[in-house]
Design a protein around this motif. Structure first.
Motif, PDB file in Angstrom:
ATOM      1  N   PHE A  49       1.197  -0.728  -0.177  1.00 50.64           N
ATOM      2  CA  PHE A  49      -0.485   0.018   0.002  1.00 50.64           C
ATOM      3  C   PHE A  49       1.074   1.791  -0.328  1.00 50.64           C
ATOM      4  N   PRO A  50       0.954   1.878  -0.874  1.00 52.26           N
ATOM      5  CA  PRO A  50       1.399   3.276  -0.946  1.00 52.26           C
ATOM      6  C   PRO A  50       1.042   4.239   0.127  1.00 52.26           C
ATOM      7  N   ALA A  51       0.322   4.271   0.548  1.00 55.13           N
ATOM      8  CA  ALA A  51      -0.364   5.201   1.480  1.00 55.13           C
ATOM      9  C   ALA A  51       0.355   5.103   2.950  1.00 55.13           C
ATOM     10  N   VAL A  52       0.922   4.144   2.944  1.00 61.48           N
ATOM     11  CA  VAL A  52       1.618   3.627   4.130  1.00 61.48           C
ATOM     12  C   VAL A  52       3.242   4.201   3.912  1.00 61.48           C
ATOM     13  N   ARG A  53       2.831   5.959   4.911  1.00 58.02           N
ATOM     14  CA  ARG A  53       4.033   5.879   4.959  1.00 58.02           C
ATOM     15  C   ARG A  53       5.727   6.045   6.112  1.00 58.02           C
ATOM     16  N   SER A  54       4.625   5.410   7.365  1.00 58.21           N
ATOM     17  CA  SER A  54       5.851   5.058   8.205  1.00 58.21           C
ATOM     18  C   SER A  54       4.760   4.702   9.006  1.00 58.21           C
ATOM     19  N   GLY A  55       5.811   3.585  10.035  1.00 59.86           N
ATOM     20  CA  GLY A  55       5.388   2.736  10.460  1.00 59.86           C
ATOM     21  C   GLY A  55       6.239   3.071  12.115  1.00 59.86           C
ATOM     22  N   GLU A  65       1.120   1.744  15.010  1.00 60.34           N
ATOM     23  CA  GLU A  65       1.199   1.916  14.678  1.00 60.34           C
ATOM     24  C   GLU A  65       1.936   2.759  12.926  1.00 60.34           C
ATOM     25  N   LEU A  66       0.327   3.295  12.199  1.00 59.12           N
ATOM     26  CA  LEU A  66       1.126   3.201  10.451  1.00 59.12           C
ATOM     27  C   LEU A  66       0.779   4.945  10.408  1.00 59.12           C
ATOM     28  N   ARG A  67       1.215   5.767   9.268  1.00 62.06           N
ATOM     29  CA  ARG A  67       0.954   6.438   9.371  1.00 62.06           C
ATOM     30  C   ARG A  67       0.222   6.673   7.939  1.00 62.06           C
ATOM     31  N   LEU A  68      -1.108   7.104   7.920  1.00 59.67           N
ATOM     32  CA  LEU A  68      -1.346   6.554   6.143  1.00 59.67           C
ATOM     33  C   LEU A  68      -1.210   8.707   5.188  1.00 59.67           C
ATOM     34  N   VAL A  69      -0.986   7.879   4.638  1.00 58.54           N
ATOM     35  CA  VAL A  69      -1.363   9.461   3.704  1.00 58.54           C
ATOM     36  C   VAL A  69      -1.847   8.668   2.020  1.00 58.54           C
ATOM     37  N   CYS A  70      -4.021   8.696   1.941  1.00 67.59           N
ATOM     38  CA  CYS A  70      -4.768   8.462   1.299  1.00 67.59           C
ATOM     39  C   CYS A  70      -5.499   9.084   0.580  1.00 67.59           C
ATOM     40  N   THR A  71      -5.505   8.662  -1.048  1.00 67.40           N
ATOM     41  CA  THR A  71      -6.603   9.268  -1.648  1.00 67.40           C
ATOM     42  C   THR A  71      -8.353   9.444  -1.393  1.00 67.40           C
ATOM     43  N   GLY A  72      -8.122   9.254  -0.671  1.00 65.89           N
ATOM     44  CA  GLY A  72      -9.390   9.357  -0.053  1.00 65.89           C
ATOM     45  C   GLY A  72     -10.454   8.053   1.022  1.00 65.89           C
ATOM     46  N   PRO A  73     -11.515   8.381   1.076  1.00 68.57           N
ATOM     47  CA  PRO A  73     -11.175   7.516   1.994  1.00 68.57           C
ATOM     48  C   PRO A  73     -12.169   5.895   1.445  1.00 68.57           C
ATOM     49  N   GLU A  74     -11.892   5.855   0.419  1.00 74.36           N
ATOM     50  CA  GLU A  74     -12.375   4.565  -0.012  1.00 74.36           C
ATOM     51  C   GLU A  74     -10.905   3.657   0.039  1.00 74.36           C
ATOM     52  N   GLU A  75      -9.573   4.248  -0.065  1.00 78.35           N
ATOM     53  CA  GLU A  75      -8.248   3.742  -0.173  1.00 78.35           C
ATOM     54  C   GLU A  75      -8.265   3.337   1.602  1.00 78.35           C
ATOM     55  N   LEU A  76      -8.688   4.158   2.272  1.00 76.56           N
ATOM     56  CA  LEU A  76      -8.328   3.893   3.959  1.00 76.56           C
ATOM     57  C   LEU A  76      -9.379   3.148   4.220  1.00 76.56           C
ATOM     58  N   ARG A  77     -10.494   2.744   3.862  1.00 77.62           N
ATOM     59  CA  ARG A  77     -11.119   1.542   3.860  1.00 77.62           C
ATOM     60  C   ARG A  77     -10.306  -0.002   3.293  1.00 77.62           C
ATOM     61  N   THR A  78     -10.081   1.083   1.864  1.00 75.18           N
ATOM     62  CA  THR A  78      -9.026  -0.630   1.486  1.00 75.18           C
ATOM     63  C   THR A  78      -8.291  -1.423   2.675  1.00 75.18           C
ATOM     64  N   ILE A  79      -7.802  -0.255   2.937  1.00 77.51           N
ATOM     65  CA  ILE A  79      -6.071  -0.689   3.880  1.00 77.51           C
ATOM     66  C   ILE A  79      -6.588  -1.254   5.002  1.00 77.51           C
ATOM     67  N   SER A  80      -7.797  -0.563   5.693  1.00 82.98           N
ATOM     68  CA  SER A  80      -8.425  -1.181   7.703  1.00 82.98           C
ATOM     69  C   SER A  80      -8.747  -2.892   6.809  1.00 82.98           C
ATOM     70  N   ALA A  81      -9.565  -2.697   5.802  1.00 87.82           N
ATOM     71  CA  ALA A  81     -10.029  -4.376   5.830  1.00 87.82           C
ATOM     72  C   ALA A  81      -8.568  -5.403   5.156  1.00 87.82           C
ATOM     73  N   ALA A  82      -7.867  -4.326   4.541  1.00 87.89           N
ATOM     74  CA  ALA A  82      -6.607  -5.868   4.036  1.00 87.89           C
ATOM     75  C   ALA A  82      -5.660  -5.759   5.800  1.00 87.89           C
ATOM     76  N   LEU A  83      -5.538  -5.047   6.406  1.00 88.77           N
ATOM     77  CA  LEU A  83      -5.018  -5.398   7.710  1.00 88.77           C
ATOM     78  C   LEU A  83      -5.658  -6.320   8.225  1.00 88.77           C
ATOM     79  N   TYR A  84      -7.417  -6.670   8.879  1.00 86.43           N
ATOM     80  CA  TYR A  84      -8.054  -7.697   9.299  1.00 86.43           C
ATOM     81  C   TYR A  84      -8.117  -9.028   8.785  1.00 86.43           C
ATOM     82  N   ARG A  85      -7.722  -8.889   7.657  1.00 89.91           N
ATOM     83  CA  ARG A  85      -7.107 -10.142   6.238  1.00 89.91           C
ATOM     84  C   ARG A  85      -6.066 -10.069   6.609  1.00 89.91           C
ATOM     85  N   ALA A  86      -4.946  -9.330   6.887  1.00 89.16           N
ATOM     86  CA  ALA A  86      -3.302 -10.021   7.543  1.00 89.16           C
ATOM     87  C   ALA A  86      -3.374 -10.462   9.614  1.00 89.16           C
TER      88      ALA A  86
END
Length: 111
Positions: A49-55, A65-86
């Motif tokens: 995920f390119p939105a992950v800037r640091s941790g 703790e991850l610092r995220l810089v997202c294109t919008g709410p949809e990318e944020l939801r995608t990352i959140s769902a991926a974290l649960y899957r991981a």
């Protein structure tokens, strides 16, 4: 107070061939994650995920703790769902409203 970070075109003369194709990333967030029985692979998540800037690896209520810089709410939801899957047991996301920076110190001559 500073304005949100945005991707800007490269070079002083305007956009280069690829800069205008990159999406702006106006949504800043902090994700605090508690992992399950298996620790999360930060390097894989950051590469996916390119939105992950640091941790930060933490000791306390959250494990990561991850610092995220997202294109919008949809990318944020995608990352959140991926974290649960991981394997995350809990993901708490806070939106960054503004960035606070300390004011420069003004030195005054001693009379």
């Amino acid at each position: 107070m500073t304005a949100p970070l945005r991707l800007v075109p490269a070079g002083p003369d305007g956009p280069d061939d690829e800069a205008h194709l990159r999406p702006s990333r106006p949504l800043h967030a902090i994700a605090r994650i508690s992992h399950g029985p298996v620790a999360l692979d930060f390097d894989r998540i950051a590469a996916e995920f390119p939105a992950v800037r640091s941790g930060l690896a933490l000791a306390g209520e959250a494990d990561l703790e991850l610092r995220l810089v997202c294109t919008g709410p949809e990318e944020l939801r995608t990352i959140s769902a991926a974290l649960y899957r991981a394997g995350a047991a809990r993901v708490h996301i806070d939106l960054v409203l503004r960035t606070l920076t300390p004011a420069p110190v003004t030195l005054r001559p001693v009379p």
